[in-house]
Design a protein around this motif. Sequence first.
Motif, short mmCIF file in Angstrom:
data_model
loop_
_atom_site.label_atom_id
_atom_site.label_comp_id
_atom_site.label_asym_id
_atom_site.label_seq_id
_atom_site.Cartn_x
_atom_site.Cartn_y
_atom_site.Cartn_z
N UNK A 1 33.89 10.92 -25.09
CA UNK A 1 33.29 10.30 -24.53
C UNK A 1 34.38 9.91 -23.16
N UNK A 2 35.54 9.63 -23.33
CA UNK A 2 36.61 9.66 -22.52
C UNK A 2 36.54 10.80 -21.30
N UNK A 3 36.42 11.79 -22.01
CA UNK A 3 36.18 12.99 -21.35
C UNK A 3 35.27 13.01 -20.51
N UNK A 4 34.07 13.04 -20.84
CA UNK A 4 32.82 12.92 -19.96
C UNK A 4 32.99 11.82 -18.75
N UNK A 5 33.37 10.50 -19.15
CA UNK A 5 33.22 9.73 -18.16
C UNK A 5 34.29 10.07 -17.10
N UNK A 6 35.61 10.56 -17.51
CA UNK A 6 36.70 10.46 -16.39
C UNK A 6 36.04 11.94 -15.54
N UNK A 7 35.66 12.74 -16.23
CA UNK A 7 35.32 14.18 -15.47
C UNK A 7 34.23 13.92 -14.38
N UNK A 8 33.24 13.01 -14.80
CA UNK A 8 32.06 12.95 -14.04
C UNK A 8 32.82 12.10 -13.03
N UNK A 9 33.37 11.12 -13.21
CA UNK A 9 33.62 10.08 -12.12
C UNK A 9 34.84 10.68 -11.43
#
Lengths: 314, 202
Positions: B154-162
């Motif tokens: 989940x962290x990976x998703x949000x930081x990548x997208x942002x």
Amino acid sequence: MDCDEIKESLSAYVDDVLDAESKAVVEEHLSTCKDCQQELVSLQALVRELGSLESVEPPKDFLDQLHERMEARSWFPKILRTLFVPFRVKIPLEFAGAVAVAILVFSVLHIQKEPLRLAGAPEGLKQEKAGEQVAKEKGQAEAPLRVMEESVYKERAVDSHKPQLAYKDATAERPPAERQAIELALVMKKEIPPEPLAPEEAMEAAPAPKKKMRRSLASPQAGPSVKPEWSEELDESLAKLKKLIEVVGGEVVSVEYNEETHTLESIWAEIPIKQMDTFYIKLKTLGDLQAPPKAVAGEQHEVLPVCIRLLPSE
Amino acid sequence: MNEDIRKPAGRPAQDAALIRAFQEGDKAAFDKLVLNHKDRLFNLCYRLLGDYEEANDSAQETFIKVYRGLKKFRFESGFSTWLYRIAVNTCKNKLKSSAYRQKSKMVPLDNPVLANRSQPSREIQDESPSPAMELEKKERMRVIQEAIDALSPEQKQVVTLRDIEGFSYEEVAEITGFNLGTVKSRIARARQDLRKKLRSVI
């Protein structure tokens, strides 16, 4: 707020998603706290670093790979499924298939005769075609597989005429022969001036192309009557029919060309059952429609195989 | 203040026109959609998976799903959001699969094709950085990607997208399905983790 709380808010502060009040508090704290200032700088550096990571590019032939994947996807698994269905299921299926073929053959022969009477087209030719079809279809026990192969072969044979059909939609479901197809005959109107739509036009302003089509239908060309040219008209009819089919959410499965006269003879398509009425109405805008009585069995979300035979106007 | 280093390749009007064209039978419009979005989408998949081949596979699968669903697309969300949501889910499922978990997620040093594409062994062209710099850049990328790989999904998703793809918080929320508050706190946590891991390079 103490340093720990401030530090937790720094991320949001950096992205400017704090409400005005919180933002003011943070800024005030930052003005005096070296520790938190450091945190901020470090955080900003990270975000900057992440944001400037170089993009990794996809392979140059990504689109080609995608096309290959889509094409491989569309009918290969269906063949696999048909071939490797367990024996117990397979044999009754084949028997049912053979029965379905027999029924199909009868109805093809039977319904063929009606449009022939109406149109007065060269009967010999049409019956020959029907005969060919019958011979092909009778000879095979595995109806679903073979008829589908046939329609794919036909597609391939006339590929030059319709490049767009190379994409077989991955969601296309049953092959036509599993259920009895509805046979329709359409006598195209004479004075429809052809106006094929270029893809660029379609892209620029989506509603516009539709309007164009209506306009041209409504105002037939004035001037001396021109002797109708079969091939041109019918080839352009293909484009119109395709549009009609796709607008109701259906799909063209295959197309039959008469090789000698280079004209379009019939179109096989799959139409969602609940759109059949709309579809008939639309077809009628193109010409005289001969259709069997509308007792359509089946669940609402399914599609029906339909065969539209095109007949020249007199 | 953070600047938007990478604005979403949003040409929503063009996307919408292409989709409508596709829905009316113009299959070539789909190709144009792919060409407009593939670079950014591929990059996202690469960052989420850390592997070039897997990223290619996921990106292709994503576009196939798009093709299947495009006819019925109703513009309830933007096309971009929908596309990336599919990509994130596709990558997430891939990561969960047991086959993938066993695979080494190390980014090979000589692997991906970077945007400016210069290899240390090639002749130096006018504007390309020196081989030493190039190598350093690749090593840096490798270390950063490793740190990203080590984050929770989940962290990976949000930081990548942002931070990598440049989506806004709202868009991240839409794409991932997390609520806004969760997105904020996850991004904060992810950045903290990354900072710890990357103290040596940043």
